[in-house]
Design a protein around this motif. Structure first.
Motif, short mmCIF file in Angstrom:
data_model
loop_
_atom_site.label_atom_id
_atom_site.label_comp_id
_atom_site.label_asym_id
_atom_site.label_seq_id
_atom_site.Cartn_x
_atom_site.Cartn_y
_atom_site.Cartn_z
N ALA A 389 -18.31 -10.93 2.66
CA ALA A 389 -16.89 -10.75 2.95
C ALA A 389 -16.02 -11.18 1.78
CB ALA A 389 -16.52 -11.55 4.21
N GLU A 390 -16.44 -12.22 1.08
CA GLU A 390 -15.67 -12.69 -0.07
C GLU A 390 -15.68 -11.65 -1.19
OE1 GLU A 390 -14.93 -17.00 -2.11
OE2 GLU A 390 -17.01 -16.43 -1.65
N ALA A 391 -16.83 -11.02 -1.39
CA ALA A 391 -16.92 -9.97 -2.41
C ALA A 391 -16.06 -8.77 -2.03
CB ALA A 391 -18.38 -9.55 -2.59
N GLN A 392 -16.05 -8.43 -0.76
CA GLN A 392 -15.19 -7.33 -0.30
C GLN A 392 -13.72 -7.67 -0.48
OE1 GLN A 392 -16.57 -6.52 3.77
NE2 GLN A 392 -17.24 -4.52 3.03
N GLU A 393 -13.34 -8.89 -0.19
CA GLU A 393 -11.94 -9.30 -0.35
C GLU A 393 -11.51 -9.23 -1.80
OE1 GLU A 393 -10.04 -12.90 1.76
OE2 GLU A 393 -10.28 -13.59 -0.31
N ARG A 394 -12.37 -9.67 -2.72
CA ARG A 394 -12.04 -9.59 -4.14
C ARG A 394 -11.83 -8.13 -4.56
NH1 ARG A 394 -16.07 -13.67 -4.74
NH2 ARG A 394 -17.56 -12.07 -5.41
N ARG A 395 -12.66 -7.23 -4.04
CA ARG A 395 -12.50 -5.81 -4.38
C ARG A 395 -11.17 -5.26 -3.85
NH1 ARG A 395 -17.30 -1.99 -2.66
NH2 ARG A 395 -16.65 -2.73 -0.60
N ARG A 396 -10.80 -5.65 -2.62
CA ARG A 396 -9.53 -5.18 -2.06
C ARG A 396 -8.34 -5.58 -2.91
NH1 ARG A 396 -11.55 -6.89 3.01
NH2 ARG A 396 -10.26 -8.77 2.90
N HIS A 397 -8.44 -6.74 -3.54
CA HIS A 397 -7.32 -7.25 -4.32
C HIS A 397 -7.51 -7.03 -5.82
CE1 HIS A 397 -5.24 -9.19 -0.94
NE2 HIS A 397 -6.45 -9.39 -0.45
N GLY A 398 -8.42 -6.12 -6.17
CA GLY A 398 -8.59 -5.74 -7.57
C GLY A 398 -9.20 -6.80 -8.46
N GLN A 399 -10.02 -7.68 -7.88
CA GLN A 399 -10.59 -8.78 -8.66
C GLN A 399 -12.11 -8.68 -8.81
OE1 GLN A 399 -9.18 -12.11 -6.38
NE2 GLN A 399 -7.27 -12.26 -7.54
N GLY A 400 -12.68 -7.56 -8.44
CA GLY A 400 -14.13 -7.41 -8.57
C GLY A 400 -14.58 -6.06 -8.05
N GLY A 401 -15.86 -5.82 -8.23
CA GLY A 401 -16.40 -4.53 -7.82
C GLY A 401 -17.03 -4.51 -6.46
N GLY A 402 -16.93 -5.62 -5.72
CA GLY A 402 -17.50 -5.66 -4.38
C GLY A 402 -18.89 -6.26 -4.37
N PRO A 403 -19.56 -6.24 -3.23
CA PRO A 403 -20.90 -6.83 -3.12
C PRO A 403 -21.90 -6.13 -4.04
CG PRO A 403 -19.96 -6.36 -0.95
CD PRO A 403 -19.09 -5.70 -1.95
#
Length: 680
Positions: A389-403
């Motif tokens: 969920a943390e990886a998904q949240e970072r992707r939603r906010h443009g801070q990573g590529g997701g899990p």
């Protein structure tokens, strides 16, 4: 009366360094001397509650000097954020119109679902409107008229919604009285609003209110639901004509008073807020507009109200569901395991609950895993859910590529074997848990998201007609209360106090002299908070709760209290230390959870008033305090604490509409015990 164990004995030391006398409920933690104020800034203090890192900013409007409540701009981050969307409401008519309009336009739609004998029964829109009319005519025949105040003392159930709309049909004002309120609190509320009647749920509540009939001049009627009082009202109203009720209903406007709700009273005697039909209609429209996608998802499963009706958020959600044509159901308070069974039967898509509900359900799942000997796999499933969920949240906010691929594979495996069965156990449709408040730990929100159910914290007051900020369904950020709802603005002043502005804000307190407030007025909430780079609100504590130690260190206790309260064995935590050498804490325990923990741990059973003296239990809470202290700014860590043998209840430590203890009451009631912590 709360009693505390005070036993002599040799001092023992745990592995983490906390010390306590044998058989004593006090713990002391050796820490360096407190840092003095000259080396400790406000920015450092609030740093522990802040989330670092930037993301693409959503539209954010800076407050102008002519509109700003006052003080200097907080330069540590965005100081104001607004949602300029305007939700229009009709100027004529009241809240009951939505029931009768829906009954006329969509008579066969399911409006309410009630549970009887373990099964769900649908009430269609037309039938619900007819029931509202029947009860309204009964109240009219009993002498209830427009402007009258009627107390309602009940847990969440169908009759609460029925009475809300029946009274609104007459222009009368339902006034929530906590269902477990002691006699003095119930008397104070009914006297404060000059209630002409009170409707209670059961015999215990009737015994609480009955003596008031002879003491309160305005109180004329007492009706008890469980003895058939509503059927008696329905029968008494048969001679009346529907037009008699419609005459009252059609005379209402958006400015007509709808209800009186009391504040939490965390800083003293609760105040009675006068809320209008327009306030509640606008709040429901704002929620429906912002959460349209979630409500559309829930059109088949509906909304389950599990929070008390003294929370305005409950009534706003009730009205939003009926306005959005979403089936509505109710559930009285029960254990987390019983709630799981209710969810399996009711199968809602949205659950409205208090903040401790999400924690309690996870604790119940953990207990089941312990009993079944699956704690190892349960812990691994929790860790994967949180990281996913943390990886998904970072992707939603443009801070990573997701899990990553490995994490996605692990999550897929656990989804088939753990998360999907868990969602099925909760009815299979549940996708959103909306909480009446803030304070849920970020990790807990991430855990639920990893399972496939979003937890939305909310922020609002009685003065703001419930929620003004809520975690958005499309850009949810766990550990925050979200962004402003349509038409609302949030401002953080120079002392980090939250100010709220919006058309749904209340007009005045009952008995308040002077002119009513206007929609353009700002309201100082008394809460300490900050806005992150995306405009999401984080509530840090209460202005009145913050204190300075004798060493000059300013402490905001709420973050520490929330960290400790997140432990499955803890119910309440109150951090004290005003003009004391260092912070200390008073902690109450969940006796049912403690009994399970002692059984699983192989500990001998103890009487409830002695369980807090158990050394192994003290060591367990010891670890929770040490973990919480790791999040504390310099000088703010808890150095000693005491376990109390009883919980705080409404009227004795808890206010009418708050799940947090009243700090002033606790400090006064337990002054001798607090002194003893420092004298030791």
């Amino acid at each position: 009366m709360t009693t505390l164990a005070e036993g002599p004995g040799a001092r023992v030391t745990s592995a983490s360094g906390l010390q306590a006398p044998t058989g004593d409920s006090r713990f002391r933690i050796p820490y360096p001397r407190p840092v003095r104020a000259k080396t400790f800034s406000r920015g450092q203090f609030l740093a522990s509650a802040r989330t670092h890192g930037r993301a693409p900013a959503l539209p954010c409007r800076t407050v102008s000097r002519s509109l700003r409540p006052g003080g200097h701009v907080n330069t540590s981050g965005p100081n104001q954020v607004s949602n300029p969307t305007v939700v229009h409401i009709p100027k004529l008519g009241g809240l009951a119109d939505m029931v009768f309009d829906r009954g006329a336009g969509n008579p066969r739609e399911v409006a309410i679902r009630i549970r009887q004998g373990g099964r769900l029964h649908d009430i269609e829109a037309f039938a619900f409107g007819q029931d509202v009319m029947s009860v309204a005519k009964g109240l009219l025949s009993a002498g209830v008229r427009g402007g009258d105040r009627v107390g309602v003392m009940s847990r969440p159930r169908y009759e609460w919604t029925l009475l809300d709309f029946a009274l609104w049909s007459l222009g009368a004002l339902p006034v929530p009285v906590p269902h477990d309120a002691p006699a003095d609190l119930a008397e104070w509320i009914l006297k404060d609003v000059e209630a002409c009647a009170c409707i209670v749920e059961d015999t215990n509540q009737a015994m609480t209110v009955a003596p008031l009939l002879s003491r309160l001049r305005s109180l004329r009627h007492l009706w008890q639901m469980d003895t058939g009082a509503l059927n008696e009202l329905r029968a008494a109203g048969r001679p009346c004509h529907d037009q008699d009720v419609h005459q009252y209903r059609l005379s209402l406007t958006a400015d007509s008073p709808a209800t009186i709700v009391h504040t939490a009273g965390s800083m003293g005697r609760p105040k009675a807020c006068l809320i209008t039909h327009g306030n509640l209609r606008r709040a429901a429209g704002n929620l429906l507009h912002a959460y349209g996608s979630a409500f559309r998802e829930g059109s088949s499963g509906g909304v389950l109200l599990y929070a008390p009706f003294q929370h305005l958020t409950t009534r706003v959600m009730q009205n939003a569901a009926l306005l959005g044509r979403i089936p509505l159901s109710h559930q009285v308070p029960c254990s987390p395991s019983a709630l799981t069974r209710v969810l399996r039967t009711a199968r809602p898509a949205i659950l409205l609950a208090e903040t401790h509900t999400a924690e309690g359900m996870v604790a119940a799942f953990r207990e089941t895993a312990e009993v079944d000997g699956r704690m190892g796999s349960f812990g691994l499933a929790v860790d994967v859910a949180v990281r996913y969920a943390e990886a998904q949240e970072r992707r939603r906010h443009g801070q990573g590529g997701g899990p990553g691929a490995k994490l996605a594979l692990q999550h897929d495996l656990f989804d088939r074997n753990v998360y999907a069965p868990l969602r099925k156990a909760l009815g299979g449709r549940l996708r959103h848990i909306v909480l009446c408040g803030t304070g849920v730990r970020r990790r807990l929100g991430l855990l639920w998201a990893g399972v496939g159910i979003d937890v939305h914290e909310s922020y609002g007051l009685a003065e703001t007609t419930g929620p003004v900020a809520l975690g958005p369904p499309d850009r949810l950020k766990h550990g925050t209360a979200g962004r402003p709802l349509p038409g609302s603005s949030l401002y953080i002043d120079s002392v980090d106090q939250i100010w709220v502005h919006g058309a749904q804000n209340f007009r005045r307190y009952v008995g308040e002299a002077g002119t009513a407030r206007t929609p353009g007025d700002w309201i100082a909430t008394g809460d300490i908070g900050r806005l992150d780079a995306d405009g999401h609100l984080m509530v840090v504590g209460r202005v009145g709760d913050a204190f300075e130690t004798a060493g000059g260190v300013r402490v905001v206790p709420l973050p520490l209290e929330n960290e400790i309260r997140a432990h499955p064995l803890v119910v309440h935590c109150v951090v004290v230390g005003q003009r004391r050498p260092y912070p200390a804490a008073l902690i109450t325990l969940d006796l049912d959870a403690v009994a399970h923990w002692m059984h699983v741990s192989g500990r001998p059973t103890k009487a409830e008033d002695q369980v807090h003296t158990d050394t192994a239990l003290q060591a367990e809470i010891n670890r929770a305090v040490v973990a919480a202290n790791k999040t504390a700014p310099p000088g703010s860590a808890i150095r000693t604490f005491r376990l109390l043998s009883r919980q705080f209840i409404v009227g004795h430590g808890l206010s009418a509409s708050s799940v947090r203890p009243a700090r002033a009451w606790v400090e006064e009631r337990f002054k001798a015990d607090i002194d003893a912590l420092y004298d030791a």
